[in-house]
Design a protein around this motif. Structure first.
Motif, PDB file in Angstrom:
ATOM      1  N   SER A  65       6.256   2.845   3.404  1.00  0.00           N
ATOM      2  CA  SER A  65       6.428   2.955   4.849  1.00  0.00           C
ATOM      3  C   SER A  65       6.386   1.624   5.580  1.00  0.00           C
ATOM      4  CB  SER A  65       5.367   3.897   5.422  1.00  0.00           C
ATOM      5  OG  SER A  65       5.497   5.188   4.873  1.00  0.00           O
ATOM      6  N   VAL A  66       5.624   0.665   5.076  1.00  0.00           N
ATOM      7  CA  VAL A  66       5.572  -0.678   5.673  1.00  0.00           C
ATOM      8  C   VAL A  66       6.173  -1.695   4.711  1.00  0.00           C
ATOM      9  CG1 VAL A  66       4.112  -2.430   6.738  1.00  0.00           C
ATOM     10  CG2 VAL A  66       3.477  -0.022   6.922  1.00  0.00           C
ATOM     11  N   TYR A  67       5.872  -1.546   3.436  1.00  0.00           N
ATOM     12  CA  TYR A  67       6.383  -2.463   2.418  1.00  0.00           C
ATOM     13  C   TYR A  67       7.909  -2.502   2.419  1.00  0.00           C
ATOM     14  CZ  TYR A  67       7.086  -4.391  -2.299  1.00  0.00           C
ATOM     15  OH  TYR A  67       7.494  -5.150  -3.380  1.00  0.00           O
ATOM     16  N   GLY A  68       8.546  -1.323   2.437  1.00  0.00           N
ATOM     17  CA  GLY A  68      10.006  -1.263   2.400  1.00  0.00           C
ATOM     18  C   GLY A  68      10.659  -1.980   3.571  1.00  0.00           C
ATOM     19  N   GLN A  81       0.858  -1.174   0.000  1.00  0.00           N
ATOM     20  CA  GLN A  81       0.000   0.000   0.000  1.00  0.00           C
ATOM     21  C   GLN A  81       0.896   1.226   0.000  1.00  0.00           C
ATOM     22  OE1 GLN A  81      -3.356   0.345  -0.276  1.00  0.00           O
ATOM     23  NE2 GLN A  81      -2.930   2.538  -0.379  1.00  0.00           N
ATOM     24  N   PRO A  82       0.865   2.030  -1.089  1.00  0.00           N
ATOM     25  CA  PRO A  82       1.691   3.249  -1.072  1.00  0.00           C
ATOM     26  C   PRO A  82       1.168   4.219  -0.020  1.00  0.00           C
ATOM     27  CG  PRO A  82       0.234   3.219  -2.988  1.00  0.00           C
ATOM     28  CD  PRO A  82       0.087   1.891  -2.322  1.00  0.00           C
ATOM     29  N   GLU A  83       2.028   4.614   0.920  1.00  0.00           N
ATOM     30  CA  GLU A  83       1.591   5.490   1.997  1.00  0.00           C
ATOM     31  C   GLU A  83       2.792   6.139   2.657  1.00  0.00           C
ATOM     32  OE1 GLU A  83      -0.523   2.845   4.614  1.00  0.00           O
ATOM     33  OE2 GLU A  83       1.104   1.386   4.597  1.00  0.00           O
ATOM     34  N   ARG A  84       2.613   7.378   3.059  1.00  0.00           N
ATOM     35  CA  ARG A  84       3.629   8.052   3.849  1.00  0.00           C
ATOM     36  C   ARG A  84       3.495   7.596   5.298  1.00  0.00           C
ATOM     37  NH1 ARG A  84       5.753  12.447   1.205  1.00  0.00           N
ATOM     38  NH2 ARG A  84       7.427  12.201   2.744  1.00  0.00           N
ATOM     39  N   SER A  85       4.510   7.886   6.089  1.00  0.00           N
ATOM     40  CA  SER A  85       4.548   7.346   7.449  1.00  0.00           C
ATOM     41  C   SER A  85       3.349   7.776   8.287  1.00  0.00           C
ATOM     42  CB  SER A  85       5.848   7.761   8.136  1.00  0.00           C
ATOM     43  OG  SER A  85       5.989   9.169   8.145  1.00  0.00           O
ATOM     44  N   TRP A  86       2.828   8.981   8.064  1.00  0.00           N
ATOM     45  CA  TRP A  86       1.703   9.460   8.865  1.00  0.00           C
ATOM     46  C   TRP A  86       0.363   8.882   8.403  1.00  0.00           C
ATOM     47  CZ3 TRP A  86       4.935  12.678   6.012  1.00  0.00           C
ATOM     48  CH2 TRP A  86       4.434  13.111   4.784  1.00  0.00           C
ATOM     49  N   GLU A  87       0.383   8.136   7.302  1.00  0.00           N
ATOM     50  CA  GLU A  87      -0.839   7.515   6.802  1.00  0.00           C
ATOM     51  C   GLU A  87      -0.975   6.051   7.219  1.00  0.00           C
ATOM     52  OE1 GLU A  87      -1.383   9.937   2.598  1.00  0.00           O
ATOM     53  OE2 GLU A  87       0.067   8.278   2.672  1.00  0.00           O
ATOM     54  N   VAL A  88       0.036   5.500   7.852  1.00  0.00           N
ATOM     55  CA  VAL A  88       0.034   4.088   8.222  1.00  0.00           C
ATOM     56  C   VAL A  88      -0.945   3.852   9.361  1.00  0.00           C
ATOM     57  CG1 VAL A  88       1.430   2.218   9.180  1.00  0.00           C
ATOM     58  CG2 VAL A  88       2.415   3.771   7.486  1.00  0.00           C
TER      59      VAL A  88
END
Length: 259
Positions: free
Chosen positions: A156-159, A98-105
């Motif tokens: 943010s999580v995938y990496g 899921q493409p997301e920045r750290s504050w969207e997790v």
């Protein structure tokens, strides 16, 4: 230079369990190996898509299950062994992204991604390793990603989950190669799949699943430990990873973040 693994140049009769074979890289690699003569057990949740991959290949075994069901692993493995006589190579290709920045997790979203990308691999290893170690042969192929090389925006999580797989593959090689097993680490760049279709940014060196499957097969034939592609992209990231943090962060901020 001596190969780190035993090269796989002949696929006829080789028994492969491909986990995550319903679409993308997994489906393309399954077709590639089936055409080369391997016996391939195809696993994922969506049985209909697996049937489509298996169509026209008598040596394909459709073996659907949910990789998050820890009890289902042993059941499916026994079924596959009954049909194929065992597993010579397991390929862990299932992934969530899921493409997301750290504050969207979110906590639930992170837990799901980590369960698919990382926990399921541990469950699979616990399932297949005893038999491989007992006979002193077999292969483990883990599909990670260049997203695991360094901290990149939108992963943010995938990496981090892929970075963990890189670490896992490295320690598995140290543990298992002296005991007769081969370990392959597969780090693709951007590939046209349902996962990358979620991205809204330009993806450099984007390649087709078939190109990825061909690169993986060539890497296995060469006995490589790390199979990374396309080189024109992965080598840039490897160079970036070696830079001091001050330079690395500056380049990431300039080229990869919205200005």
């Amino acid at each position: 230079m001596r190969s780190l693994n035993r090269p796989i140049t002949a696929w006829a009769g080789r028994r492969v369990w491909l986990v995550g074979a319903s679409s993308g890289i997994g489906a393309a690699l399954a077709r590639e190996l089936l055409q080369a003569g391997a016996r391939v057990a195809l696993s994922a949740r969506r049985a209909g898509l697996l049937q489509g991959v298996a169509a026209g290949h008598a040596q394909a075994v459709v073996a659907p299950f949910d990789i998050l069901d820890q009890h289902a692993w042993a059941e499916r493995y026994h079924d596959i062994c009954d049909q194929m006589g065992g597993v010579d190579l397991i390929v862990f290709c299932a992934a969530a992204y899921q493409p997301e920045r750290s504050w969207e997790v979110t906590s639930d979203g992170a837990a799901h991604t980590l369960a698919v990308n990382l926990r399921s691999v541990y469950t699979g290893l616990a399932t297949v390793l005893p038999a491989m170690l007992a006979r002193g042969s077999g292969g483990i192929a883990i599909v990670a990603s260049v997203a695991g090389y360094l901290g990149l925006p939108n992963a943010s999580v995938y990496g981090p989950s892929k970075a963990a797989l890189i670490n896992l593959a490295e320690l598995l090689y140290t543990d298992l190669r002296p005991r007769g097993l081969d370990v392959y680490l597969i780090n693709p760049g951007f590939v046209q799949t349902p996962l990358t279709a979620k991205n809204t940014f330009a993806m450099p060196a984007l390649q087709t699943p078939q190109a990825a499957a061909t690169a993986i097969r060539r890497g296995l034939a060469a006995g490589q430990f790390e199979i990374h592609f396309p080189k024109r992209f992965t080598l840039v990231l490897k160079l970036l990873r070696r830079m001091p943090y001050r330079w690395r962060f500056a380049l990431i901020n300039h080229f990869l973040l919205p200005q």
